[in-house]
Each structure stands twice: as structure tokens, then as C-alpha cells.
Write an enzyme that holds these catalytic residues in place. Structure first.
Site, mmCIF file in Angstrom:
data_model
loop_
_atom_site.group_PDB
_atom_site.id
_atom_site.type_symbol
_atom_site.label_atom_id
_atom_site.label_comp_id
_atom_site.label_asym_id
_atom_site.label_seq_id
_atom_site.Cartn_x
_atom_site.Cartn_y
_atom_site.Cartn_z
ATOM 1 N N LYS A 180 0.554 -6.222 -7.054
ATOM 2 C CA LYS A 180 0.405 -7.409 -7.907
ATOM 3 C C LYS A 180 -0.934 -8.083 -7.604
ATOM 4 C CE LYS A 180 2.934 -11.646 -8.903
ATOM 5 N NZ LYS A 180 4.127 -12.418 -8.572
ATOM 6 N N GLU A 186 -2.503 -2.913 3.359
ATOM 7 C CA GLU A 186 -1.976 -1.551 3.494
ATOM 8 C C GLU A 186 -2.257 -0.750 2.226
ATOM 9 O OE1 GLU A 186 -0.443 -4.405 4.049
ATOM 10 O OE2 GLU A 186 1.117 -4.256 5.579
ATOM 11 N N GLY A 241 7.437 -10.000 -6.525
ATOM 12 C CA GLY A 241 7.375 -8.594 -6.123
ATOM 13 C C GLY A 241 8.746 -7.947 -5.988
ATOM 14 N N ARG A 242 9.655 -8.622 -5.292
ATOM 15 C CA ARG A 242 10.963 -8.001 -5.027
ATOM 16 C C ARG A 242 11.890 -8.020 -6.246
ATOM 17 N NH1 ARG A 242 9.769 -12.417 -2.239
ATOM 18 N NH2 ARG A 242 11.013 -14.308 -2.438
ATOM 19 N N GLU A 327 13.743 -11.639 2.290
ATOM 20 C CA GLU A 327 12.491 -12.295 1.897
ATOM 21 C C GLU A 327 12.797 -13.470 0.956
ATOM 22 O OE1 GLU A 327 8.287 -10.246 1.628
ATOM 23 O OE2 GLU A 327 9.065 -10.358 -0.401
ATOM 24 N N HIS A 358 28.888 7.594 12.258
ATOM 25 C CA HIS A 358 28.649 8.289 13.519
ATOM 26 C C HIS A 358 27.606 7.566 14.353
ATOM 27 C CE1 HIS A 358 31.223 11.551 12.203
ATOM 28 N NE2 HIS A 358 30.732 11.284 11.011
ATOM 29 N N LYS A 486 -0.401 -11.909 8.580
ATOM 30 C CA LYS A 486 -1.574 -11.377 7.878
ATOM 31 C C LYS A 486 -2.842 -12.067 8.395
ATOM 32 C CE LYS A 486 0.739 -10.416 3.439
ATOM 33 N NZ LYS A 486 0.819 -10.715 2.020
HETATM 34 O O1 F6P Z 1 3.794 -9.364 2.165
HETATM 35 C C1 F6P Z 1 4.856 -9.562 1.301
HETATM 36 C C2 F6P Z 1 4.511 -9.253 -0.108
HETATM 37 O O2 F6P Z 1 3.753 -10.282 -0.627
HETATM 38 C C3 F6P Z 1 5.757 -9.009 -0.941
HETATM 39 O O3 F6P Z 1 6.377 -10.138 -1.380
HETATM 40 C C4 F6P Z 1 5.224 -8.132 -2.002
HETATM 41 O O4 F6P Z 1 6.263 -7.489 -2.666
HETATM 42 C C5 F6P Z 1 4.347 -7.212 -1.188
HETATM 43 O O5 F6P Z 1 3.774 -8.040 -0.222
HETATM 44 C C6 F6P Z 1 3.298 -6.455 -1.941
HETATM 45 O O6 F6P Z 1 2.390 -7.285 -2.572
HETATM 46 P P1 F6P Z 1 1.398 -6.737 -3.667
HETATM 47 O O7 F6P Z 1 2.205 -6.231 -4.812
HETATM 48 O O8 F6P Z 1 0.536 -7.908 -4.054
HETATM 49 O O9 F6P Z 1 0.582 -5.638 -3.049
#
Ligand code: F6P
Length: 520
Positions: A180, A186, A241-242, A327, A358, A486
Site C-alpha cells: 500500500k 522488507e 492492509g489486514r 493488529e 500432537h 521501524k
Molecule cells: O507494519 C505493519 C503494516 O503496516 C501492516 O499493517 C501492513 O499490512 C503491512 O505493514 C504492509 O504494509 P504495506 O502494504 O504498506 O507494504
């Protein structure tokens, strides 16, 4: 209710299942194995009324600002609604772009730098830009379009990216970067490394232009990355996002299962939205599941929740729900800016059955903690090994029954006697072999795992989390708790990449950094 035994409630009332289960197609929820009687639920419904759950629900569906700290609406429900809303036009535009790109790929017209058709999709994203598509991709593997293979890269740990790159050929592959913000560390690190790999293998600088797609609300960043503007799908700030599987974030899934199946997923979720919007509180599944969670967390002191899908295809559901729930409701400050003096979101964990039996089910059956559970199963399987499915579902029923009934000391002694074990051995063993029981669970059943049932199931959990957030008076739609880490990473990383001392580091962090430098 603390001392009430569910076992006794079942003995006293043969209609307990009938009273405490609801079918709202395609989902059946049996909540009879909970420590409640009708009066408990009726008091909990009063709590929901006092917290104005229905008013807040209507506000969310109407697109009012429910995310107060970020001044945003949360309109994920509009993404699956056939009813016209003020964002319908934007949604239709993106769905049309998704369809166009899906057709191009499915008709073998999306060609690589070598003019060969694309077969492999590598999805790069993390958190909400990963967990939903990954879960749905695994869950709906039976709907995969012929010849398509999908891979997911979330972790910045390049052991994963390396593994995926080894598995694919550059001329077969489309990379879909889902972010987003298009600034998540990452995701950008993985996307840059993948782009460099593609450029190097193809020897063509502009290969990224052809073989990368971006799903983002930051189109400018995607363009500067080198992605063709025709390959950029929009995300909106009114989708968290979620909660974004239903948006363009679902594009890789649509590539995998086809647009028609993706639309069925949306329809399934819409079915649950309608149920949540229209069913009275005492027949409303998300409301009931939300209230049961509140009952255990705030009244009976059980702050954990286990998610136990008895279906290998839903093995990623616990991780998906960890983000959705923790979250959203892992907050300690109320919407009006006061510290909450009660517990909020639970610790979610779980695994696919029967694997968990198990390992951690030992604690679920006999541990000092009581952990409410959700069992999830499908009466039909998509394979031909009927006996496997019967074993799987028998285990599921046995687990929830064992948790509810337990096995008393007296029954255990009788059992030992039937094995001819007597005397001191009985004294030594009987308590260890006793099961306290009275451990609550819901059982959620559907006929089969289809796009529509998956949609309904995930929407059920989304709304459950929403109901709880309203009762706890917290904002379920921001995630400020992810920020501090972060910020600190951005200070540690430059120190890790140089010999400089960390400014203002505690001695533990500094010593660990020194260890890494010395031993890397
Ligand atoms: O670090 C948490 C977060 O902001 C989530 O809420 C989100 O889903 C994820 O990182 C990924 O964010 P983006 O879609 O901006 O890469």
C-alpha cells in the site's frame, strides 16, 4: 458461571445444540460448547447494546470515519458489495483492470522479454499485503488455473527469496509487488533484489517494465521503481492492509484462481456482511462470537484464543487471524484517549488439525490455563480418500468433545481398574490422567471450501474483531504499535553497515550488535 460445568448443562438440556447454534449460509456455528446459559448471552447482548455495536456497525458500512486516529473510513465491505456506494466507481475501475490483466495472462498473451508466456507468479509483500492472498491461495488451490504456479516472498530474510528464485526461470515469471505504501522496508528490499535478478538474467534493463506489477496507493514510487503505469493497480486509504484481500491486493489470487472465482469470494463475504447488518443481535454470528470472546477475556480471565482449522488448506488461517485480530485489537488506549483498565485483544495462536493434537493440545486439555478454541471443518473434501477425511473430522469432533467433557478422577480410576491397575499405581496415576474438561470451544462448519465459503468465513472473523473493538472502545483500524520498531531499525541499520557506535543504545543492544559484527 465460573463453577458451572458444561457437561452438566448438556445433561440437563438435550436441546442445547439447537439453542446455541446458528446456520447462516454457508456457515454453521455451533457455540453450544461454551460456558454460557441463555441468561449469560442475554446479559452480553445488553453489553453490546450499551456499547452501541449496531450504531458503529452502520457507521462503518456507511463509510463514516471509524478510524479516528487516522481520520479514515474502513470501507472494506464496499469492495464486496453489489450495492452502489460513493466508492463503487473507483472499485469497478480497478476490478476492470484486474480482469484485463488476468485475461492477458490466462490467454497466454502476457509475454516475457523472450516473448514466452508467463507461468510463474512471485508475490512480494508483507503483513496485510501478504497474509490474505497467501491464505486464500493455499485454501483455494483446487481452483488454480491450469499451468499457473504462485510463490510468496514476505520475509526480508533472503534465504526465502533465494529459494524462490532457484525455483523459477526469468522468462516464465511475473513479479507482483504488493505494498500500500510502497515504502515497507522488507518489501522494497525483496523487490529491488528480484528486479536486479531479472535484469541480470535477461540482460535487459527494461525487463522490469514488462514483468513487474505493483499494487499500491503510491503509484509515483512504483513508477520510479520502473514499473509500467499500465501495470499499477490502485489501493485506497480507506482499506486497511489486514482488510485488503478484497481489493486489488487480491490480484495475485485472481491470477491464480481466475476472476470469476475471485468474484465468488467477494460474494461470499457479502453474504456475511448482509447477515452482520441485518440479523438481530441474538442471531448474529459475528456479534455472538465477539461477545463470547469478551466473556472469556474480561469476565472469566482467559486471554488466549486458539484457531484450529481441521483442513490442511487452511493451515495459514492462524497467522492470518493473528494479524487481523492482534493488529486490530492489540491496543491499550480507548477511542477517547484514555488508558483502558481492562484486557483487550487476545493472544491468537493455532495450527491445522490434526498436527496440533500432537503438540500444543496437551496444554489445551490439561494445562493450568484454559484456552477457548475455534474448530473449523468442512463436511466434504476435494480428494478421493474418504477414510482420511473421516479420520480428520472424527478427530475434530473428539477434540471439542474431550475439551468440554473432560474425564473425572472417578472415571479415570474406573478406567485404570478396567486395565487391572490397582493400589498405589492408581493413586500415582489417576490425577495425571484426569482431564478437567469444561474448556470452551466453537465449531464452525461449512459444506466445502470454496471461494464463497472462504469469503464468508473471513468476513465472519473481520466482523467479530470489529464487534470486540467497539465493546472495548478502541480503534481497530490503526496499527501504531508497529512504528517504534521501524524507527529503531532505521538507527541500528546504518550502525550495522559501518563501524560506528550506536548513539543512545542500551548496553544489551550494543553488545549484541558487537557480537554480530565480530562474528559475521
Ligand atoms: O507494519 C505493519 C503494516 O503496516 C501492516 O499493517 C501492513 O499490512 C503491512 O505493514 C504492509 O504494509 P504495506 O502494504 O504498506 O507494504
Amino acid at each position: 458461571m465460573r463453577d458451572v460445568e458444561m457437561r452438566q448443562l448438556f445433561d440437563e438440556d438435550p436441546n442445547r445444540f439447537k439453542k446455541f447454534s446458528i446456520q447462516s449460509n454457508p456457515v454453521l456455528v455451533d457455540f453450544s460448547k461454551n460456558r454460557v446459559i441463555e441468561q449469560t448471552l442475554s446479559l452480553l447482548f445488553n453489553l453490546a447494546k450499551a456499547a452501541e455495536v449496531e450504531k458503529w456497525r452502520d457507521k462503518m458500512f456507511a463509510g463514516e470515519i471509524v478510524n479516528s486516529t487516522e481520520q479514515r473510513s474502513a470501507l472494506h465491505t464496499a469492495l464486496r458489495s453489489p450495492v452502489h456506494t460513493h466508492v463503487s466507481k473507483e472499485i469497478d475501475t480497478e476490478l476492470a483492470s484486474m480482469e484485463r490483466l488476468c485475461n492477458k495472462l490466462h490467454h497466454g498473451k502476457w509475454l516475457s522479454y523472450k516473448d514466452t508466456p508467463i507461468k510463474d507468479i512471485v508475490v512480494i509483500g508483507i503483513g496485510g499485503s501478504y497474509l490474505g492472498p497467501k491464505l486464500a491461495s493455499e485454501a483455494l488451490t483446487h481452483f488454480t488455473q491450469k499451468g499457473i504456479k504462485i510463490h510468496f516472498v514476505a520475509n526480508v530474510d533472503a534465504h526465502l527469496l533465494d529459494e524462490v528464485l532457484k525455483d523459477i526461470a526469468p522468462e516464465d515469471t511475473l513479479f507482483v509487488v504488493v505494498s500500500k505504501s510502497f515504502s515497507t522496508q522488507e518489501t522494497t528490499a525483496n523487490a529491488e533484489t528480484a528486479a536486479a535478478w531479472l535484469r541480470e538474467k535477461s540482460g535487459i534493463r527494461r525487463s522490469v517494465h514488462k514483468q513487474f506489477v505493483a499494487i499500491t496507493s503510491n503509484a509515483e514510487a512504483a513508477k520510479s521503481f520502473g514499473i509500467d503505469s499500465d501495470h499499477i493497480l490502485n489501493m485506497w486509504d480507506w482499506v486497511g492492509g489486514r482488510y485488503s484481500l478484497w481489493s486489488t491486493v487480491g490480484f495475485p489470487l485472481a491470477l491464480q484462481i481466475g476472476m470469476q472465482n475471485f468474484r465468488s469470494l467477494l460474494t461470499g463475504a457479502y453474504t456475511m456482511d448482509k447477515h452482520f447488518q441485518t440479523a438481530p443481535l441474538d442471531k448474529n454470528l459475528p456479534v455472538i462470537m465477539g461477545l463470547l470472546g469478551v466473556w472469556y477475556i474480561n469476565f472469566l480471565g482467559m486471554p488466549h484464543h486458539a484457531v484450529l482449522p481441521y483442513d490442511h488448506r487452511l493451515r495459514s488461517l492462524p497467522s492470518y487471524l493473528q494479524q487481523l485480530d492482534m493488529e486490530s485489537n492489540g491496543k491499550g488506549v480507548t477511542r477517547d484517549g484514555k488508558r483502558a483498565n481492562y484486557n483487550t485483544g487476545p493472544i491468537i495462536f493455532g495450527d491445522a488439525g490434526t498436527n496440533g493434537q500432537h503438540s500444543f493440545h496437551q496444554l489445551l486439555h490439561q494445562g493450568a490455563l484454559t484456552v477457548p478454541c475455534d474448530f473449523i471443518g468442512f463436511s466434504k473434501a476435494e480428494h478421493d480418500h474418504k477414510n482420511h477425511h473421516e479420520i480428520l473430522l472424527s478427530n475434530m469432533l473428539a477434540q471439542s468433545q474431550a475439551m468440554m467433557m473432560g474425564r473425572s478422577r472417578k472415571e479415570t480410576i474406573e478406567l485404570l481398574a478396567s486395565y487391572n491397575i490397582t493400589g498405589k499405581m492408581v493413586k500415582d496415576l489417576s490425577l495425571h490422567m484426569t482431564f478437567p474438561g469444561n474448556r470452551p470451544s466453537n465449531t464452525i462448519m461449512c459444506e466445502s471450501l470454496t471461494p464463497a465459503t472462504l469469503g464468508a468465513l473471513l468476513a465472519l472473523y473481520e466482523h467479530k474483531v470489529f464487534v470486540q473493538g467497539i465493546i472495548w472502545n478502541i480503534n481497530s483500524f490503526d496499527q501504531m504499535g508497529v512504528e517504534l520498531g521501524k524507527t529503531l531499525t532505521s538507527k541500528i541499520l546504518p550502525a550495522m553497515q559501518s563501524d560506528k557506535e550506536l548513539s543512545s543504545a542500551d548496553c544489551s543492544t550494543q553488545a549484541l550488535l558487537d557480537y554480530i559484527r565480530k562474528n559475521s
